[in-house]
Each structure stands twice: as structure tokens, then as C-alpha cells.
Scaffold this motif. Structure first.
Motif, short mmCIF file in Angstrom:
data_model
loop_
_atom_site.label_atom_id
_atom_site.label_comp_id
_atom_site.label_asym_id
_atom_site.label_seq_id
_atom_site.Cartn_x
_atom_site.Cartn_y
_atom_site.Cartn_z
N LYS A 425 1.04 -1.67 -0.26
CA LYS A 425 -0.22 0.09 -0.01
C LYS A 425 0.81 1.00 -0.05
O LYS A 425 -0.17 2.17 0.84
N GLY A 426 2.23 1.02 -0.91
CA GLY A 426 3.00 2.24 -0.66
C GLY A 426 2.68 2.59 -2.26
O GLY A 426 2.38 2.77 -2.99
N ALA A 427 3.70 3.79 -2.37
CA ALA A 427 3.64 4.49 -3.62
C ALA A 427 5.45 3.97 -4.53
O ALA A 427 6.06 3.80 -3.71
N ILE A 428 5.21 3.71 -5.36
CA ILE A 428 6.54 3.28 -6.44
C ILE A 428 7.05 5.16 -7.32
O ILE A 428 6.74 5.16 -7.89
N VAL A 429 8.40 4.90 -7.14
CA VAL A 429 8.87 5.51 -8.71
C VAL A 429 9.41 4.86 -9.51
O VAL A 429 10.80 4.12 -8.73
N GLU A 430 9.63 4.35 -10.83
CA GLU A 430 10.62 3.86 -11.48
C GLU A 430 11.96 4.54 -11.62
O GLU A 430 11.21 5.30 -12.30
N LEU A 441 11.92 10.54 -22.51
CA LEU A 441 12.48 11.40 -23.70
C LEU A 441 14.20 12.11 -23.02
O LEU A 441 15.29 11.95 -23.99
N ALA A 442 13.89 13.20 -22.63
CA ALA A 442 15.05 13.85 -22.02
C ALA A 442 14.89 14.35 -20.57
O ALA A 442 16.03 14.78 -20.37
N ARG A 443 14.19 13.38 -20.20
CA ARG A 443 14.02 14.00 -18.96
C ARG A 443 15.21 13.77 -17.44
O ARG A 443 16.51 12.30 -18.09
N SER A 444 15.46 14.41 -16.50
CA SER A 444 16.95 13.49 -16.16
C SER A 444 16.48 14.46 -14.80
O SER A 444 15.75 14.82 -13.78
N TYR A 445 16.76 13.43 -13.44
CA TYR A 445 16.72 13.23 -12.21
C TYR A 445 18.11 13.72 -11.12
O TYR A 445 18.35 13.85 -10.34
N ILE A 446 18.93 14.72 -12.11
CA ILE A 446 20.41 14.92 -11.41
C ILE A 446 20.86 15.77 -11.88
O ILE A 446 19.98 16.80 -12.39
N GLY A 447 21.64 16.93 -10.90
CA GLY A 447 21.94 18.26 -10.84
C GLY A 447 21.34 18.85 -10.15
O GLY A 447 20.48 18.18 -9.44
N LEU A 455 12.14 16.06 -7.50
CA LEU A 455 11.13 15.99 -6.38
C LEU A 455 9.36 16.14 -6.98
O LEU A 455 8.89 15.25 -5.86
N GLU A 456 9.32 16.73 -8.30
CA GLU A 456 8.00 16.84 -9.47
C GLU A 456 7.41 15.11 -9.04
O GLU A 456 6.33 14.83 -8.72
N LYS A 457 8.01 14.49 -9.18
CA LYS A 457 7.80 13.21 -9.30
C LYS A 457 7.46 12.37 -8.17
O LYS A 457 6.33 11.74 -8.24
N ILE A 458 8.31 12.64 -7.24
CA ILE A 458 8.48 11.93 -6.24
C ILE A 458 6.93 12.73 -5.64
O ILE A 458 6.17 11.55 -4.63
#
Length: 467
Positions: A425-430, A441-447, A455-458
Motif C-alpha cells: 500500500k505504498g507508492a513507487i517511483v520507477e 525522452l530528455a528527463r533528468s533526475y540529477i544536478g 521532486l515533482e515526480k516523487i
């Protein structure tokens, strides 16, 4: 067709549930595998603009690597030289009995007539390596004619696609870049970091890495992805002042080889930076190593931090209102590069509590203690253990036994964890291979910029999961 229909190379039995306490034990099967075989380094070749891999392997091998790593993993596509473009000998029983050298020679000649590339990279599969085809001699016939072509022996028993990546990069360096004893360009750097295509967000991440390094005044050979200048950039590798290995371990073999070959120093930064705190510290470390203008670097850092914290200030209104309903504990399941980077960010900049960290790409034993040490110093007052595990059956049992407190957890994992997260019953971020419910496409999660996207995704995921 789902990723489960295409990705599992070795299947275990269906989970039946294991009574607690669960003790992992070795079997001769792996359920829901999280890497592919060495020949998948064809993606390392095709990740270089205008470079085309040629595979000397059995029928379907190259296609399976594409579908697993580049399609049902963010639906990244094949690019200029990957996917359906890749030529293959499609070795059959005839090549097993009589050898496939003639077939490979024929395929290379035909590829040169049809395909326009700056460099061709021949990769071998299990069949050709087992029967002992002299691929090097075949490729050399074309090299002496001036054809830009190299080869790497990447049969599946050599290791997984991380191993294959190092084999391909070394092949290009030794056979294409060649010897060099000229001057160095001060302020220039070669970057060795994420594994192309296997890391779902590699294109956006490498773009952000190049942007921030250029921001402090460096000239950057990023080598892979849309920001690379292709084969010509690889030719410039020995001219760089130094190499930067930005990962827990991948790229270290390449950097050590370049140090021996060109007497080129390298800087190893094990933690890929996410967010202002880590990114600014990373840039200062690189600037000091490179000996570049500190004032210019600090001006760029101040500008980026100013933008980052203005966005974060607006975010605090949401966080102050909803903090009581947001996850407090987390687990990360994936390759060491993202696992370590995410854990640092979530602990140090969001104040979340680590419950379980599981690394899945089977790093070489000689690097594991170095990786463990990073988790022992996640923060000044936070230390955690890390597990190295490849089998999803065992991984999921370990997650079930983890303490997530009284709130639903947030799991940073892969498509393989979706059913498990529903159970919890949790949440998942792949965030890793395979990622089959994200189009990337061009998404980044670093820097700096990538952290805002993360943060938006989480918190979009957390809010949606609680609705």
C-alpha cells in the motif's frame, strides 16, 4: 506485450511466499533479472552519434537486447545506429559447425555499402566466441583498408552489459583512438558515468552533467548521447587534461587504462550529485582538481543555487501543508549509481529515513567494500547497510521484512516492484531497468535541474497514491 514477456532471461519458479524469517539462499535461477548479457553493449556503441554496431551472434540476440534495454525501459528508441538498424550475422547451425568468419566478412562488406557511419563496432555473441571465430583477423582486413571499424568480444559468459560496456570503450580507445603523445588541453575533461540505455534517464542526465561542468568553465567530452560530438570527440580523448569517473565503479577500469596508456590522471567521484548541496560540492571538487578559475566557478554555483532554492521555497508551502500524509521511509532497488545518488539526496535534502537499499547490477567484488563505505557515511548522523542482490524473489522478501514505520513507504525501484508496492500500500517511483510505465525522452533526475524534476515526480506520485 509486457516487459515480463520479453525481459526475463532466466526464470525461477513462481513466488509461493516464504515464512519469516526469510534467509536468502543460492539457487541456479534468477527471477526477473535486472541486467542483460555482455553483447547489450551494442547500446554503448549506438549511444555515440553516427556509430553503428554490427553483431556476430545468433538470430534474435540483438533484437532481444534492444527490446529489453531500449524499448521496454522508458521506450527510449534505437536512435541512429541502434534498434532495427543493427546488422547481424544471425549465426545458425552452419556457423556453429563450420565457423562464421566468412559470414561476418560478408556482413561487414554489405554494411559498409548500405550504412553511413563514422565508426562501426563489431560485437560477438556466445556462438562466435564458443566456436573460436577469429573476429580480430576479419576486422583487421577492413582496418588496413582504412575502414573505421573495431571489435570487442562480448559473449554472454564474459559478464553482463556493464562488463560489455567497458570492453567496448576499451576497444574504441585502443583500435580507433590509438596512440597519442601530443599536448594536453588544460581545462578539458572526459566524462565516464552512467551506462547508456540501461540507465533509463542517461540522455537527460549526461546533458545536465555536461551543462554544469561547462558552467564552471570546463570543456567537456561527454562521449555518449545527444550532446556528444561522436567519433571525433573520442579522437580527442587523449588530449584532455583529465578523466572524470562519476559513478561508484563503472568507468574506473577505463580511466585506469587511460592513465596507463596516455599518462592521463583521473578524478573518481562515486556519488552522482542530485540537488544543490551535492551538486555544488561536486563542482567545487572538480574545479579544485582541474585548477580552473575558482571565482568563475563560484559565480555559476551561486546562480544555479539561487534558482534552485527559489523553486524550493515555493515547494515548501505544499510540504508544510501535506507533510503528515507524505512518506517518511523509503527503499531503493537498482544499480549502484542511482541507488547511492538517490539515497544521499533523500536523506540529506528531504530528511527521509532509509529502510532498505539493494544494489542489483552485480558489481565486481573488488569494488563492493568501497560502495559499502559510501552508505556508512550517507550523512553526519545517518549510516545504513546495503545489500547486493540480483534475484527479484529474494529482493521482494527483503523489502517485505523491512521496517517502514506506520506510514506507507515510497519505493524507488523498477517495474518488477509494482505489484509488491500495491501489496505494501505504498507508492513507487520507477528509476531503473526495467522502467516500463514511463516514457522517457530528455528527463533528468540529477544536478540542479534534474533534482527539481525528481521532486515533482516523487510528490506527484505520493499524492496520487494517497488519493
Amino acid at each position: 506485450m509486457s516487459v515480463k514477456e520479453t525481459t526475463i532471461a532466466i526464470q525461477g519458479t513462481e513466488e509461493q511466499g516464504v515464512p519469516l524469517p526469510f534467509k536468502p539462499h543460492k539457487t541456479n535461477s534468477i527471477q526477473q533479472i535486472r541486467y542483460v548479457c555482455s553483447i547489450a553493449a551494442m547500446h554503448s556503441a549506438s549511444a555515440i552519434p553516427r556509430v553503428i554496431p554490427i553483431t556476430h551472434c545468433g538470430p534474435g540476440c540483438a533484437d532481444k537486447q534492444f527490446m529489453n534495454v531500449a524499448f521496454y525501459n522508458g521506450f527510449q528508441g534505437g536512435g541512429y545506429g541502434g534498434g532495427s538498424v543493427v546488422p547481424s550475422t544471425n549465426a545458425s547451425e552452419r556457423e556453429v559447425v563450420f565457423g562464421g568468419a566468412d559470414r561476418l566478412r560478408e556482413l561487414i562488406a554489405a554494411s559498409l555499402q548500405i550504412l553511413d557511419a563514422d565508426l562501426f563496432v563489431v560485437l560477438t555473441g556466445c556462438i562466435s566466441d564458443l566456436v573460436g571465430d577469429d573476429v580480430g583477423s576479419v576486422v583487421k582486413e577492413f582496418q588496413v583498408q582504412g575502414v573505421p571499424i573495431v571489435f570487442a568480444e562480448t559473449g554472454g559468459f564474459k559478464g553482463n552489459n556493464f562488463t560489455g560496456h567497458e570492453l567496448v570503450t576499451r576497444a574504441i580507445i585502443d583500435q580507433y583512438v590509438g596512440d597519442y603523445d601530443g599536448p594536453r588541453e588544460q581545462g578539458s575533461v572526459n566524462v565516464w558515468s552512467l551506462l547508456p540505455y540501461h540507465n533509463t534517464f542517461w540522455r537527460g542526465d549526461l546533458t545536465e552533467i555536461k551543462r554544469i561542468l561547462e558552467g564552471i568553465g570546463l570543456k567537456v567530452n561527454i562521449l555518449f548521447g545527444p550532446e556528444s560530438r561522436g567519433a571525433s570527440e573520442w579522437k580527442n580523448i587523449p588530449k584532455a587534461q583529465f578523466n572524470l569517473v562519476l559513478s561508484p565503479w563503472l568507468g574506473l577500469q577505463t580511466a585506469k587504462h587511460l592513465e596507463a596508456k596516455y599518462r592521463q590522471p583521473f578524478l573518481h567521484v562515486p556519488v552522482i550529485p542530485i540537488g544543490a548541496k551535492e551538486t555544488s560540492a561536486f563542482l567545487r571538487q572538480v574545479a579544485q582538481f582541474a585548477g580552473i578559475d575558482v571565482a568563475a566557478a563560484e559565480a555559476f554555483i551561486a546562480k544555479e543555487e539561487g534558482t534552485y532554492y527559489r523553486y524550493l521555497e515555493d515547494f515548501t508551502d505544499f510540504y508544510a501543508e501535506y507533510w503528515w500524509g507524505l512518506p517518511a521511509r523509503f527503499a531503493v532497488i537498482g544499480d549502484s549509481a542511482y541507488n547511492l545518488a538517490l539515497t544521499k539526496f533523500l536523506v540529506n535534502q528531504l530528511g527521509l529515513i532509509p529502510s532498505k537499499q539493494i544494489i542489483t547490477e552485480n558489481p565486481p567484488e573488488e569494488y563492493r567494500e568501497l560502495i559499502r563505505e559510501q552508505y556508512r557515511t550517507i550523512a553526519d548522523d545517518v549510516a545504513t547497510d546495503v545489500d547486493f542482490q540480483e534475484d527479484s524473489h529474494i529482493i521482494h522478501q527483503l523489502i517485505r521484512q523491512s521496517d517502514f514505520g506506520h506510514k506507507p513507504p515510497i519505493i524507488f525501484g523498477t517495474t518488477w516492484e509494482r505489484d509488491l508496492v500495491k501489496e505494501l500500500k505504498g507508492a513507487i517511483v520507477e528509476v531503473g531497468f526495467p522502467t516500463s510505465y514511463e516514457v522517457v525522452l530528455a528527463r533528468s533526475y540529477i544536478g540542479y535541474r534534474g533534482a527539481l524534476t525528481l521532486l515533482e515526480k516523487i510528490y506527484t506520485t505520493a499524492v496520487s497514491a494517497s488519493a
